[in-house]
Design a protein around this motif. Structure first.
Motif, short mmCIF file in Angstrom:
data_model
loop_
_atom_site.label_atom_id
_atom_site.label_comp_id
_atom_site.label_asym_id
_atom_site.label_seq_id
_atom_site.Cartn_x
_atom_site.Cartn_y
_atom_site.Cartn_z
N ALA A 132 -1.36 -20.33 -17.99
CA ALA A 132 -1.45 -21.78 -18.16
C ALA A 132 -0.62 -22.19 -19.37
O ALA A 132 0.53 -21.78 -19.50
CB ALA A 132 -2.91 -22.21 -18.29
N LYS A 151 -1.62 -27.85 -15.94
CA LYS A 151 -2.16 -26.70 -16.67
C LYS A 151 -3.64 -26.88 -16.97
O LYS A 151 -4.42 -25.90 -16.96
CB LYS A 151 -1.36 -26.48 -17.95
CG LYS A 151 0.09 -26.07 -17.70
CD LYS A 151 0.20 -24.81 -16.84
CE LYS A 151 1.63 -24.32 -16.74
NZ LYS A 151 1.76 -23.07 -15.95
N THR A 176 -3.17 -19.02 -22.35
CA THR A 176 -2.60 -20.33 -22.68
C THR A 176 -1.57 -20.17 -23.79
O THR A 176 -1.88 -20.35 -24.98
CB THR A 176 -3.71 -21.31 -23.12
OG1 THR A 176 -4.56 -20.68 -24.08
CG2 THR A 176 -4.55 -21.74 -21.94
#
Length: 241
Positions: A132, A151, A176
């Motif tokens: 993400a 995302k 992330t």
């Protein structure tokens, strides 16, 4: 021999992840938008039918033995507030299609496939790893609403999958990253002032693809089952939750 499917493996994080996984002795089926080969399948996620085609071909190549899917493919495209309505909407839909919907399709195909098979000795059936972005939590620039939304949706989907299917041995992990030294992020860094933007990153530099690939490899192979549902930040402390 079990296989791992890695999307967006033609460059950047995906290419580094494929290399890292193969160095661990694993068989990887890569993916790119165009011109596949013996180890890579071509599928343009802008086409709604492409994710299913990719999954079906990957299953055939692996003999049905895919044990993990890395959802890494992404599109990072400028979308000005002042674009025409049609242009703005087209870019929004393309970005969500490539960054979120294709990942959702592949995750669905994988979960359904694993649910039909017996768990291994560890009790696991399969693993999903979603790449993400810190934008899922912090947001992004005024020209990247669509990217942040995609995302954020990927993180919400990941958490839902982890909670729903852990009892069946299906695990989900998410990463992330902040800015990473890839061609996709490079254009953005330059457009936003280059070195000036680095002042927002306490580490003083962006991540390398190899750093993110090492986290992908950990989640795919080594992370304990109890970590399912985890989101791992890698942003140089530019966003600390």
């Amino acid at each position: 021999m079990s296989y791992i499917l890695v999307t967006g493996s033609s460059r950047g994080i995906g290419a580094a992840a494929q290399k890292a996984l193969e160095e661990r002795g694993l068989k990887v089926i890569g993916h790119r938008s165009r011109e596949g080969n013996e180890s890579t399948i071509a599928a343009d996620f802008a086409d709604p039918l492409s994710a299913q085609m990719l999954w079906n071909e990957a299953l055939e190549r692996s003999g049905g033995d895919i044990v993990a899917v890395v959802n890494n493919a992404g599109l990072f495209e400028h979308n000005s507030l002042d674009c025409s309505d049609i242009e703005w909407l087209d870019r929004w839909e393309d970005t969500l299609r490539i960054n979120l919907t294709a990942a959702a399709q592949l995750s669905r195909f994988a979960v359904r496939h694993w649910k039909r098979h017996l768990a291994g000795k560890s009790g696991e059936r399969g693993r999903l790893v979603h790449v993400a972005s810190r934008a899922a939590y912090r947001g992004d620039s005024p020209a990247h609403w669509h990217y942040a939304a995609a995302k954020g949706g990927l993180i919400a989907m990941h958490k839902t999958i982890a909670r729903a299917y852990a009892p069946e041995g299906i695990l989900s992990f998410a990463i992330t990253p902040g800015f990473t030294d890839t061609s996709m992020a490079g254009d953005y860094l330059q457009s936003r002032g280059g070195a000036g933007l680095l002042a927002d990153i306490p580490l003083g530099r962006v991540a390398t693809p190899e750093e993110i690939a090492s986290i992908i490899t950990y989640c795919t192979i080594d992370a304990p089952a109890s970590m399912t549902g985890a989101v791992i930040d890698a942003n140089g402390a530019s966003f600390v939750r």
